[in-house]
Write an enzyme that holds these catalytic residues in place. Structure first.
Site, PDB file in Angstrom:
ATOM      1  CG  ASP A 127      -1.835  -1.261   1.305  1.00  0.00           C
ATOM      2  OD1 ASP A 127      -2.232  -1.806   0.376  1.00  0.00           O
ATOM      3  OD2 ASP A 127      -1.902  -1.869   2.574  1.00  0.00           O
TER       4      ASP A 127
ATOM      5  CB  ALA B 210      -2.552  -6.811  -2.332  1.00  0.00           C
TER       6      ALA B 210
ATOM      7  CG  HIS C 243      -1.452  -1.997  -7.659  1.00  0.00           C
ATOM      8  ND1 HIS C 243      -0.501  -1.562  -6.660  1.00  0.00           N
ATOM      9  CD2 HIS C 243      -0.925  -2.719  -8.428  1.00  0.00           C
ATOM     10  CE1 HIS C 243       0.397  -2.664  -6.976  1.00  0.00           C
ATOM     11  NE2 HIS C 243       0.048  -3.215  -8.100  1.00  0.00           N
TER      12      HIS C 243
ATOM     13  CB  THR D 254       2.437 -12.477   0.621  1.00  0.00           C
ATOM     14  OG1 THR D 254       1.496 -13.026  -0.122  1.00  0.00           O
ATOM     15  CG2 THR D 254       3.538 -11.908  -0.127  1.00  0.00           C
TER      16      THR D 254
ATOM     17  CB  THR E 197      -8.039  -6.380  -1.568  1.00  0.00           C
ATOM     18  OG1 THR E 197      -7.419  -6.097  -2.676  1.00  0.00           O
ATOM     19  CG2 THR E 197      -8.919  -7.862  -1.981  1.00  0.00           C
TER      20      THR E 197
ATOM     21  CG  LEU F 224       5.902  14.786   1.275  1.00  0.00           C
ATOM     22  CD1 LEU F 224       6.113  14.190   2.488  1.00  0.00           C
ATOM     23  CD2 LEU F 224       6.754  15.246   0.500  1.00  0.00           C
TER      24      LEU F 224
HETATM   25  P1  GDP Z   1      -0.452   0.081  -3.733  1.00  0.00           P
HETATM   26  O1  GDP Z   1      -0.866  -1.314  -3.367  1.00  0.00           O
HETATM   27  O2  GDP Z   1       1.237   0.154  -3.577  1.00  0.00           O
HETATM   28  O3  GDP Z   1      -0.554   0.446  -5.184  1.00  0.00           O
HETATM   29  O4  GDP Z   1      -1.049   1.125  -2.736  1.00  0.00           O
HETATM   30  P2  GDP Z   1      -2.466   1.154  -2.725  1.00  0.00           P
HETATM   31  O5  GDP Z   1      -3.214   1.579  -4.078  1.00  0.00           O
HETATM   32  O6  GDP Z   1      -3.305   0.281  -1.892  1.00  0.00           O
HETATM   33  O7  GDP Z   1      -2.765   2.556  -1.678  1.00  0.00           O
HETATM   34  C1  GDP Z   1      -2.112   3.834  -2.043  1.00  0.00           C
HETATM   35  C2  GDP Z   1      -3.204   4.825  -1.789  1.00  0.00           C
HETATM   36  O8  GDP Z   1      -2.665   6.215  -1.830  1.00  0.00           O
HETATM   37  C3  GDP Z   1      -4.488   4.910  -3.024  1.00  0.00           C
HETATM   38  O9  GDP Z   1      -5.525   5.086  -2.360  1.00  0.00           O
HETATM   39  C4  GDP Z   1      -3.982   5.822  -3.922  1.00  0.00           C
HETATM   40  O10 GDP Z   1      -4.924   6.472  -4.807  1.00  0.00           O
HETATM   41  C5  GDP Z   1      -3.441   6.826  -2.927  1.00  0.00           C
HETATM   42  N1  GDP Z   1      -2.123   7.686  -3.177  1.00  0.00           N
HETATM   43  C6  GDP Z   1      -1.082   7.260  -4.077  1.00  0.00           C
HETATM   44  N2  GDP Z   1      -0.163   8.120  -4.160  1.00  0.00           N
HETATM   45  C7  GDP Z   1      -0.637   9.419  -3.508  1.00  0.00           C
HETATM   46  C8  GDP Z   1      -0.167  10.415  -3.177  1.00  0.00           C
HETATM   47  O11 GDP Z   1       0.978  10.977  -3.293  1.00  0.00           O
HETATM   48  N3  GDP Z   1      -1.023  11.144  -2.261  1.00  0.00           N
HETATM   49  C9  GDP Z   1      -2.191  10.864  -1.944  1.00  0.00           C
HETATM   50  N4  GDP Z   1      -3.047  11.644  -1.020  1.00  0.00           N
HETATM   51  N5  GDP Z   1      -2.694   9.706  -2.148  1.00  0.00           N
HETATM   52  C10 GDP Z   1      -1.919   8.805  -2.816  1.00  0.00           C
END
Ligand code: GDP
Length: 430
Positions: A12, A38, A40, A237, A301, A333
């Site tokens: 995440d 998991a 994205h 995992t 998920t 950030l």
């Molecule tokens: P992954 O499994 O590593 O792809 O991560 P996830 O998608 O589960 O979690 C990342 C969450 O942070 C998602 O809801 C993204 O839309 C959000 N996200 C990613 N980069 C940024 C960011 O720079 N700022 C903010 N506020 N949200 C972000």
């Protein structure tokens, strides 16, 4: 050129967003490990999507998406995700699925659920996607490979063997309905029909693509802490989450991977049980959780609230090292803009001694965080597009963490959107 996008931490970290950003310049995006356990999250012009099995290049029409041999392939879920995209107005993606990938069967999912039930309170916090039973069977050499779907003799022989083995446990350990050869064959025939348009020798496809100088992105799932060898075993995992495994799970030479973009979030979060030294609790945690990510830190998920904590330099340095990070993408950030002071975990204290080396799980259980507080920047940084425009304290936070982890932060993500990214020259990169 082959580059991997992988996680430094517990998952995440925002890999989906980074992959989606980098995919604009890619020809091929490959999933090489894990399964539908998991997800994205990707935000783009079509909407907000949680992808569990499909590679993140599915929104780009010029990209071929590959599900590699290392993936735990849940065929109905793949097709369901394709259908969901198409109904949301995304053009049908170009998709190839390795004929050497193995198949997640419905009994893998059942065994996952039965085992969680049996362990009750002592469970591993499985997402019940069948991943652990699937990989156990793969390495016990009783899994079904996609290529076998067209060989009736093999299917029949294997289905019989599976019934013999699995029914012993179903009857005597779990006290659940037994499998039948007929139902297994019916399931397998159904999968054969579904997968026929997509099945391919993807390793040869990738070999040719590398020769032609195509840009290939390997997309990792979860992060270093969840690697079965190098992570927080046993709360890990079942397939390797490391960039090195990308070579195996995609079927390409290890030396073809020349760039390893390791994603690390500006604070920490984890789903499920397991060691998490810089975890925070109570109100402090609730505030971060609700402000975190894009709409709060809840599993893509599972919808489960994620555990949250401050940035852990010890775990992240180790996480980057095991990935072989050539670049660090520092994400989410913007979320920290509400804080006057930001604690960062700079060392662990174990049995009265401080260390910055990430230990094995037994010692990790005893580790206490050593905090350093950095000044916050107290404002919204979304919309900023150059590093110089970031508030001074924000740059100091980035540079402090870069120094602690020892790997170059070359990308800073300040929002969930594809273009919310700041590229940066790092003094650590020559
Ligand atoms: P992954 O499994 O590593 O792809 O991560 P996830 O998608 O589960 O979690 C990342 C969450 O942070 C998602 O809801 C993204 O839309 C959000 N996200 C990613 N980069 C940024 C960011 O720079 N700022 C903010 N506020 N949200 C972000």
């Amino acid at each position: 050129m082959v580059q991997a996008v992988v996680g430094a931490n517990w998952g995440d970290e925002g890999k989906g967003k980074i992959t989606d950003t980098l995919a604009e310049k890619a020809d091929i995006v490959v999933r090489f490990q894990g399964g539908a356990n998991a997800g994205h999250t990707i935000v783009n012009k079509y909407g907000k999507f949680a992808l569990h099995t499909l590679p993140s290049g599915v929104f780009h029409q010029n990209i071929t998406n590959v599900i590699g041999n290392g993936v735990a392939l849940n065929i109905p879920l793949v097709l369901k995700e394709v259908n969901e995209l198409v109904s949301a107005g995304v053009p049908a993606p170009k998709l190839l699925i390795s004929d050497r990938a193995q198949i997640v069967m419905s009994y893998h999912i059942l065994f996952d659920a039965y085992e969680e039930e049996r362990l009750a309170g002592k469970s591993y916090g499985s997402t019940k996607s069948g991943i652990a039973p699937f990989y156990s069977d793969k390495y016990a050499k009783i899994g079904f490979q996609v290529s076998e779907l067209w060989d009736e003799e093999i299917l029949s022989e294997k289905a019989e063997k599976i019934c013999t083995l699995k029914n012993v446990m179903l009857e005597h350990l779990y006290h659940k309905p037994l499998l039948t050869k007929e139902s297994l064959l019916e399931e397998l025939h159904g999968y054969r029909d579904m997968i026929t348009p997509y099945a391919a020798d993807t390793a040869t496809f990738l070999e040719n693509a590398i020769r032609e100088g195509k840009t290939i992105l390997l997309e990792g799932q979860l992060g270093t802490m969840k690697d079965p060898d190098h992570g927080i075993y046993p709360m890990v995992t079942s397939s390797s989450t490391l960039a090195g495994y990308g070579a195996i799970g995609a079927g390409i030479p290890p030396y073809a991977i020349t760039k390893v973009v390791t994603v690390s979030k500006a604070y920490s979060s984890a789903v499920g049980a397991g060691e998490f030294v810089s975890e925070i609790f109570g109100e402090e945690a609730d505030t971060l959780r609700n402000r975190g990510g894009d709409g709060g830190e809840f599993g893509a998920t599972t919808g489960r609230p994620r555990r949250v904590g401050w940035y852990d330099c010890v775990a992240s340095r180790y996480g980057c090292r095991l990935q072989g990070a050539t670049d660090v993408a520092f994400t989410v950030l913007d979320v920290l803009g509400y804080l006057d002071e930001i604690p960062v975990c700079v060392a662990y204290e174990i049995d009265g001694k401080q260390t910055t080396d990430f230990p094995t799980t037994a010692l990790l259980k005893k580790a206490k965080p050593v905090w350093k507080k950095l000044p916050g920047w107290g404002c919204q940084i979304r919309g900023i597009r150059t590093y110089e425009e970031l508030p001074e304290n924000c740059r100091r936070y980035i540079e402090f963490i870069e120094q602690q982890i020892g790997y170059p932060i070359t990308m800073v993500s300040n929002g969930p959107g594809r273009d919310e990214i700041i590229y940066r020259e790092s003094p650590l990169k020559n």
